[in-house]
Design an enzyme around this catalytic site. Structure first.
Site: not given
Length: 529
Positions: A112, A471
């Site tokens: 992440d 993203y």
């Protein structure tokens, strides 16, 4: 040298106090341990929980931190890490975290970009899925069950063990965790042939807010729809996915071609924008735009690399027709089994054995910032020329452009929670990495990323400006109260027209918003567990 008796007593007390500080956990630890012990029928429940004064705490936490920006001394660490080795442990962790009154963050592989899976501004528990990593391949059924703590590398390796003509259309980084990757609609080098990872999920197991373990039938089609593209951690803890495998040829072809601006670079970049999305779906191409030095002058290097599901001759015939500007030749290409192409995309040397995909070690953590965009009409040549100038000014920001089209044009945007399908030529990832740990460097380089991203506003999707959940980019917006209005800011960028349906699913399955992070789907009420 003889040590005096008072000194011995002093050292004994110091040792006792240090030992006691680890051996006597705080009341939070004791409360959690007691709750878990009442649910999990095992004398070794304590092995599942790691308090922040345990000697193993730092190594467990840091082993899956892939952005050094979120591993500073000032970063709030979890109070306790829970490391389940069975689905029942996950169920108990969900129940007991609520009972003890702590937020629960859920980490699969730790990639992440904004660390929302393992950081918070308030005390929290971390549910680390690392030990739930079983991969079960069924070649006759062309399917697999894979637990969410497994990595993509482990999944690819176990497919290869059973078959050299099957694969899975997931990403190129082998240490990425299956849980976050599939949940957020992960993609890879077969996206134009087969679509996304989520398009091949046919069943799943999720632990809901009540601690119940549900399969597809038990969770219902609305929740099953939501966890395919919106991230499972918004709604519960996904412990495993059942996926359909895809067919790959015995031999595939990879290639890489580099051009500088003074060697046809702009023309290659311009033509790639349409060719990448309209050529044969068996071909995936990625265009890298990178600031570079040549002859002591700042410039931009244009690199086109790709995977073709076929042999070299077929690829050369195709691109000489569709993309003559690339001037692809046989020397740029390598034919290999699909599993070796996985290694090639992961930057391993040719001939590296596939068992390297089982290595989960995190050895090169940098400071990074990522942003994303979708391009729906080609950037004109003069637009590219102005982009080169902006990239030279912001000399560390690179753009990774991934071709769409093919299968992505055939799947309805509402088929799963992931909406970015037909009409997109390519997706951009803006990338910047650095090594300097100072706050000044952080400000400098994140400002560069923002500057290039802002410049690109004129060329990318609008109303909303779309972004890719995997993203993760906190600049888009974040939740403080988890109101619908807050969530809509980032939610429409990630999920477009699917956002409202996701809010309805969230309201139905987690109305008190126990499963949350700074960019999670809000329920329609603002009540937070």
């Amino acid at each position: 040298m003889e040590i005096s008796k008072p000194l011995l007593v002093f050292f004994s007390l110091v040792f006792f106090n240090l030992s006691f500080s680890w051996a006597a956990p705080d009341p939070t630890y004791q409360s959690l341990l007691q709750c878990l012990s009442e649910i999990i029928p095992s004398p070794n429940v304590s092995a599942v929980i790691v308090s922040n004064n345990n000697p193993s705490f730092a190594s467990i936490l840091e082993s899956r931190i892939h952005n050094a920006r979120f591993n500073r001394t000032s970063t709030l660490k979890p109070t306790i890490i829970i490391t389940p080795s069975d689905e029942s442990h996950v169920s108990a962790a969900v129940i007991c975290s609520q009972k003890v009154g702590f937020q629960l963050k859920i980490r699969s592989g730790g990639h992440d970009y904004e660390a929302l899976s393992y950081t918070s501004d308030k005390p929290f528990f971390l549910l680390d899925m690392y030990n739930l990593r079983e991969v079960s391949i069924d070649i006759p059924d062309e399917s697999a069950w894979v637990q969410t703590g497994a990595t993509l590398g482990e999944l690819y390796y176990h497919i290869w063990e059973k078959s050299n003509v099957h694969g899975f259309p997931a990403g190129v980084c082998p240490t990425v965790g299956v849980g976050g990757h599939i949940g957020g609609a992960g993609y890879g080098t077969m996206i134009r042939k087969y679509g996304l990872t989520t398009d091949y999920v046919i069943d799943a197991k999720i632990v809901d807010v009540n601690g119940k373990i549900l399969d597809r039938k038990a969770m219902g089609e609305d929740l099953f729809w939501a966890i395919r593209g919106a991230g499972g951690a918004n709604f519960g803890v996904v412990t495993a996915y059942k996926i359909k495998l895809v067919k790959v040829p015995e031999k595939v072809t990879v290639f890489r071609v580099e051009r500088f601006l003074d060697n046809n670079g702009t023309e290659v970049a311009f033509k790639w924008q349409t060719v990448g999305a309209t050529t044969d779906p068996n071909l995936f191409t990625r265009m890298l735009l990178q600031p570079n030095m040549k002859d002591k002058q700042r410039t931009v290097k244009v690199t086109v690399m790709g995977l073709y599901l076929g042999d070299i001759n077929g690829l050369l015939t195709l691109l000489n027709k569709d993309f003559p500007e690339l001037r692809l030749n046989k020397e740029n290409c390598t034919e290999m089994p699909w599993i070796d192409s996985v290694l090639w995309w992961a930057n391993f040397d040719l001939g590296t054995p596939p068992n390297v995909l089982l290595d989960r070690n995190n050895t090169d953590t940098k400071f990074v910032k990522r942003k994303s965009d979708y391009v729906q009409t080609p950037i004109p040549r003069d637009g590219l020329e102005s982009l080169w100038q902006k990239m030279v000014q912001n000399e560390k920001v690179g753009l990774t452009c991934n071709s769409y089209g093919g299968k992505m044009d055939e799947i309805d945007p509402k088929e799963s929670a992931f909406p970015h399908r037909k009409g997109n030529l390519y997706k951009i990832q803006y990338s910047i990495n650095w090594d300097d740990p100072s706050i000044e460097a952080d400000i400098k380089y994140t400002t560069q990323a923002k500057a290039v991203h802002e410049f690109m506003t004129q060329f990318v999707s609008k109303n909303p400006r779309r972004a890719y959940l995997n993203y993760r980019d906190i600049d888009i917006g974040s939740a403080k109260t988890w109101s619908y209005e807050e969530g809509k800011v980032y939610g429409e960028s990630y999920f477009a027209e699917n956002f409202d349906r996701l809010v309805d699913v969230k309201t139905a399955v987690d109305p008190n918003n126990f499963f949350r992070n700074e960019q999670s789907i809000p329920p329609r009420s603002t009540k937070t567990a």
